[in-house]
Design a protein around this motif. Sequence first.
Motif, PDB file in Angstrom:
ATOM      1  N   THR A  99       0.576  -1.010   0.004  1.00  0.00           N
ATOM      2  CA  THR A  99       0.056   0.196  -0.056  1.00  0.00           C
ATOM      3  C   THR A  99       0.958   0.984  -0.045  1.00  0.00           C
ATOM      4  O   THR A  99       0.642   2.328  -0.791  1.00  0.00           O
ATOM      5  CB  THR A  99      -0.953   0.165   1.222  1.00  0.00           C
ATOM      6  OG1 THR A  99      -1.723  -1.171   0.983  1.00  0.00           O
ATOM      7  CG2 THR A  99      -1.793   1.284   1.112  1.00  0.00           C
ATOM      8  N   ALA A 100       1.797   1.402   0.929  1.00  0.00           N
ATOM      9  CA  ALA A 100       2.645   2.447   1.040  1.00  0.00           C
ATOM     10  C   ALA A 100       3.468   2.796  -0.201  1.00  0.00           C
ATOM     11  O   ALA A 100       3.804   3.851  -0.836  1.00  0.00           O
ATOM     12  CB  ALA A 100       3.691   2.394   2.133  1.00  0.00           C
ATOM     13  N   ALA A 101       4.023   1.442  -0.976  1.00  0.00           N
ATOM     14  CA  ALA A 101       4.769   1.758  -2.462  1.00  0.00           C
ATOM     15  C   ALA A 101       3.749   2.237  -3.460  1.00  0.00           C
ATOM     16  O   ALA A 101       3.917   3.190  -4.044  1.00  0.00           O
ATOM     17  CB  ALA A 101       5.378   0.226  -2.799  1.00  0.00           C
ATOM     18  N   ILE A 102       2.387   1.640  -3.331  1.00  0.00           N
ATOM     19  CA  ILE A 102       1.551   2.089  -4.586  1.00  0.00           C
ATOM     20  C   ILE A 102       1.026   3.728  -4.224  1.00  0.00           C
ATOM     21  O   ILE A 102       1.225   4.580  -5.219  1.00  0.00           O
ATOM     22  CB  ILE A 102       0.280   1.511  -4.361  1.00  0.00           C
ATOM     23  CG1 ILE A 102       0.345   0.001  -4.787  1.00  0.00           C
ATOM     24  CG2 ILE A 102      -1.144   2.017  -4.976  1.00  0.00           C
ATOM     25  CD1 ILE A 102      -0.747  -0.928  -4.606  1.00  0.00           C
ATOM     26  N   LEU A 103       1.049   4.071  -3.171  1.00  0.00           N
ATOM     27  CA  LEU A 103       0.555   5.604  -2.737  1.00  0.00           C
ATOM     28  C   LEU A 103       1.935   6.428  -2.952  1.00  0.00           C
ATOM     29  O   LEU A 103       1.794   7.370  -3.597  1.00  0.00           O
ATOM     30  CB  LEU A 103       0.107   5.717  -1.359  1.00  0.00           C
ATOM     31  CG  LEU A 103      -1.246   5.012  -0.938  1.00  0.00           C
ATOM     32  CD1 LEU A 103      -1.718   5.184   0.388  1.00  0.00           C
ATOM     33  CD2 LEU A 103      -2.391   5.518  -1.929  1.00  0.00           C
ATOM     34  N   SER A 104       3.072   5.915  -2.687  1.00  0.00           N
ATOM     35  CA  SER A 104       4.162   6.588  -2.943  1.00  0.00           C
ATOM     36  C   SER A 104       4.550   6.899  -4.481  1.00  0.00           C
ATOM     37  O   SER A 104       4.793   7.935  -4.846  1.00  0.00           O
ATOM     38  CB  SER A 104       5.523   5.846  -2.338  1.00  0.00           C
ATOM     39  OG  SER A 104       6.641   6.629  -2.886  1.00  0.00           O
ATOM     40  N   TYR A 105       3.970   5.657  -5.215  1.00  0.00           N
ATOM     41  CA  TYR A 105       4.244   5.743  -6.639  1.00  0.00           C
ATOM     42  C   TYR A 105       3.297   6.863  -7.372  1.00  0.00           C
ATOM     43  O   TYR A 105       3.497   7.551  -8.146  1.00  0.00           O
ATOM     44  CB  TYR A 105       3.909   4.459  -7.198  1.00  0.00           C
ATOM     45  CG  TYR A 105       4.207   4.199  -8.674  1.00  0.00           C
ATOM     46  CD1 TYR A 105       5.322   4.438  -9.237  1.00  0.00           C
ATOM     47  CD2 TYR A 105       3.165   4.620  -9.748  1.00  0.00           C
ATOM     48  CE1 TYR A 105       5.572   4.325 -10.607  1.00  0.00           C
ATOM     49  CE2 TYR A 105       3.386   4.606 -11.144  1.00  0.00           C
ATOM     50  CZ  TYR A 105       4.555   4.341 -11.456  1.00  0.00           C
ATOM     51  OH  TYR A 105       4.912   4.289 -12.826  1.00  0.00           O
ATOM     52  N   GLN A 106       2.086   6.900  -6.701  1.00  0.00           N
ATOM     53  CA  GLN A 106       0.991   7.904  -7.093  1.00  0.00           C
ATOM     54  C   GLN A 106       1.664   9.311  -6.751  1.00  0.00           C
ATOM     55  O   GLN A 106       1.634  10.372  -7.727  1.00  0.00           O
ATOM     56  CB  GLN A 106      -0.246   7.877  -6.368  1.00  0.00           C
ATOM     57  CG  GLN A 106      -1.155   6.978  -6.968  1.00  0.00           C
ATOM     58  CD  GLN A 106      -2.603   7.145  -6.522  1.00  0.00           C
ATOM     59  OE1 GLN A 106      -2.672   7.223  -5.429  1.00  0.00           O
ATOM     60  NE2 GLN A 106      -3.329   7.518  -7.324  1.00  0.00           N
ATOM     61  N   SER A 108       5.107  10.304  -6.460  1.00  0.00           N
ATOM     62  CA  SER A 108       6.248  10.614  -7.432  1.00  0.00           C
ATOM     63  C   SER A 108       6.504   9.060  -8.213  1.00  0.00           C
ATOM     64  O   SER A 108       6.888   8.019  -7.754  1.00  0.00           O
ATOM     65  CB  SER A 108       7.449  10.730  -6.626  1.00  0.00           C
ATOM     66  OG  SER A 108       8.299  10.608  -7.559  1.00  0.00           O
ATOM     67  N   PRO A 109       6.001   9.026  -9.699  1.00  0.00           N
ATOM     68  CA  PRO A 109       5.966   7.973 -10.448  1.00  0.00           C
ATOM     69  C   PRO A 109       7.433   7.304 -10.707  1.00  0.00           C
ATOM     70  O   PRO A 109       7.796   7.292 -11.774  1.00  0.00           O
ATOM     71  CB  PRO A 109       5.264   8.217 -11.621  1.00  0.00           C
ATOM     72  CG  PRO A 109       5.154   9.598 -11.690  1.00  0.00           C
ATOM     73  CD  PRO A 109       5.264  10.310 -10.374  1.00  0.00           C
ATOM     74  N   ARG A 110       8.225   6.922  -9.634  1.00  0.00           N
ATOM     75  CA  ARG A 110       9.472   6.293  -9.658  1.00  0.00           C
ATOM     76  C   ARG A 110       9.429   5.154  -9.128  1.00  0.00           C
ATOM     77  O   ARG A 110       9.276   4.808  -7.808  1.00  0.00           O
ATOM     78  CB  ARG A 110      10.515   7.059  -9.465  1.00  0.00           C
ATOM     79  CG  ARG A 110      10.538   8.470 -10.155  1.00  0.00           C
ATOM     80  CD  ARG A 110      11.720   9.221  -9.666  1.00  0.00           C
ATOM     81  NE  ARG A 110      11.630   9.720  -7.957  1.00  0.00           N
ATOM     82  CZ  ARG A 110      12.422  10.112  -7.314  1.00  0.00           C
ATOM     83  NH1 ARG A 110      13.711  10.226  -7.970  1.00  0.00           N
ATOM     84  NH2 ARG A 110      12.345  10.198  -6.153  1.00  0.00           N
ATOM     85  N   PRO A 111       9.126   3.682  -9.861  1.00  0.00           N
ATOM     86  CA  PRO A 111       9.171   2.610  -9.273  1.00  0.00           C
ATOM     87  C   PRO A 111      10.112   2.037  -8.074  1.00  0.00           C
ATOM     88  O   PRO A 111       9.831   1.654  -6.743  1.00  0.00           O
ATOM     89  CB  PRO A 111       9.265   1.534 -10.472  1.00  0.00           C
ATOM     90  CG  PRO A 111       9.372   2.275 -11.350  1.00  0.00           C
ATOM     91  CD  PRO A 111       9.566   3.641 -11.348  1.00  0.00           C
ATOM     92  N   ALA A 114       9.704   4.184  -4.940  1.00  0.00           N
ATOM     93  CA  ALA A 114       8.319   3.947  -4.154  1.00  0.00           C
ATOM     94  C   ALA A 114       8.430   2.427  -3.575  1.00  0.00           C
ATOM     95  O   ALA A 114       7.949   2.471  -2.516  1.00  0.00           O
ATOM     96  CB  ALA A 114       7.182   3.932  -5.247  1.00  0.00           C
ATOM     97  N   ALA A 115       8.948   1.336  -4.286  1.00  0.00           N
ATOM     98  CA  ALA A 115       9.206   0.209  -3.451  1.00  0.00           C
ATOM     99  C   ALA A 115       9.948   0.260  -2.340  1.00  0.00           C
ATOM    100  O   ALA A 115       9.533  -0.198  -1.220  1.00  0.00           O
ATOM    101  CB  ALA A 115       9.558  -0.766  -4.573  1.00  0.00           C
ATOM    102  N   LEU A 116      11.175   1.069  -2.437  1.00  0.00           N
ATOM    103  CA  LEU A 116      11.954   1.326  -1.016  1.00  0.00           C
ATOM    104  C   LEU A 116      11.076   2.045   0.086  1.00  0.00           C
ATOM    105  O   LEU A 116      11.378   1.917   1.042  1.00  0.00           O
ATOM    106  CB  LEU A 116      13.108   2.071  -1.528  1.00  0.00           C
ATOM    107  CG  LEU A 116      13.991   1.217  -2.435  1.00  0.00           C
ATOM    108  CD1 LEU A 116      15.437   2.133  -2.667  1.00  0.00           C
ATOM    109  CD2 LEU A 116      14.673  -0.124  -1.677  1.00  0.00           C
ATOM    110  N   ALA A 117      10.396   2.966  -0.475  1.00  0.00           N
ATOM    111  CA  ALA A 117       9.616   3.601   0.458  1.00  0.00           C
ATOM    112  C   ALA A 117       8.518   3.000   1.078  1.00  0.00           C
ATOM    113  O   ALA A 117       8.295   2.780   2.368  1.00  0.00           O
ATOM    114  CB  ALA A 117       8.872   5.178  -0.137  1.00  0.00           C
TER     115      ALA A 117
END
Length: 146
Positions: A99-106, A108-111, A114-117
Amino acid sequence: MISDRIFGAVVTLVALAYIASATQIQTSFLSDPVGPKTFPMLIGAVAAICGIIVVLRPDEDPEWPQLQTLGALLFSVIVLVCYAYALKPLGFLLPTAVTAAILSYQISPRPVPAALAGAGLSLGLFAIFKFALGLSLFALPAAYYG
């Protein structure tokens, strides 16, 4: 302008209903002096104050978000609802990370970031809840515990 007043009134009514429901929380005689009612009542009071302020001082020229922004908000709500349903069967770590990765990607769209966050937030929150606050969390899926 009228939309702000309607929104403020709805927020105030929902906050008052939230406070009323918080007063129904049962407490045991062994609870701490503050009790479990205090936090929800404080949240409701802050929301009610914010709603009243919006009613009394609406924005003169509100700008409604574009359709794309509304779609992104709807997607976020769907992700968070799925997160709530995924917590019990999948544990805390995996749903929180995804969930945090998906929202982080929204945001800033950098995969990779976002996955690390997502992973960092999941592990960090687990550590805070488990070790700093002493809360019992199931980090792994419920099936793991038998």
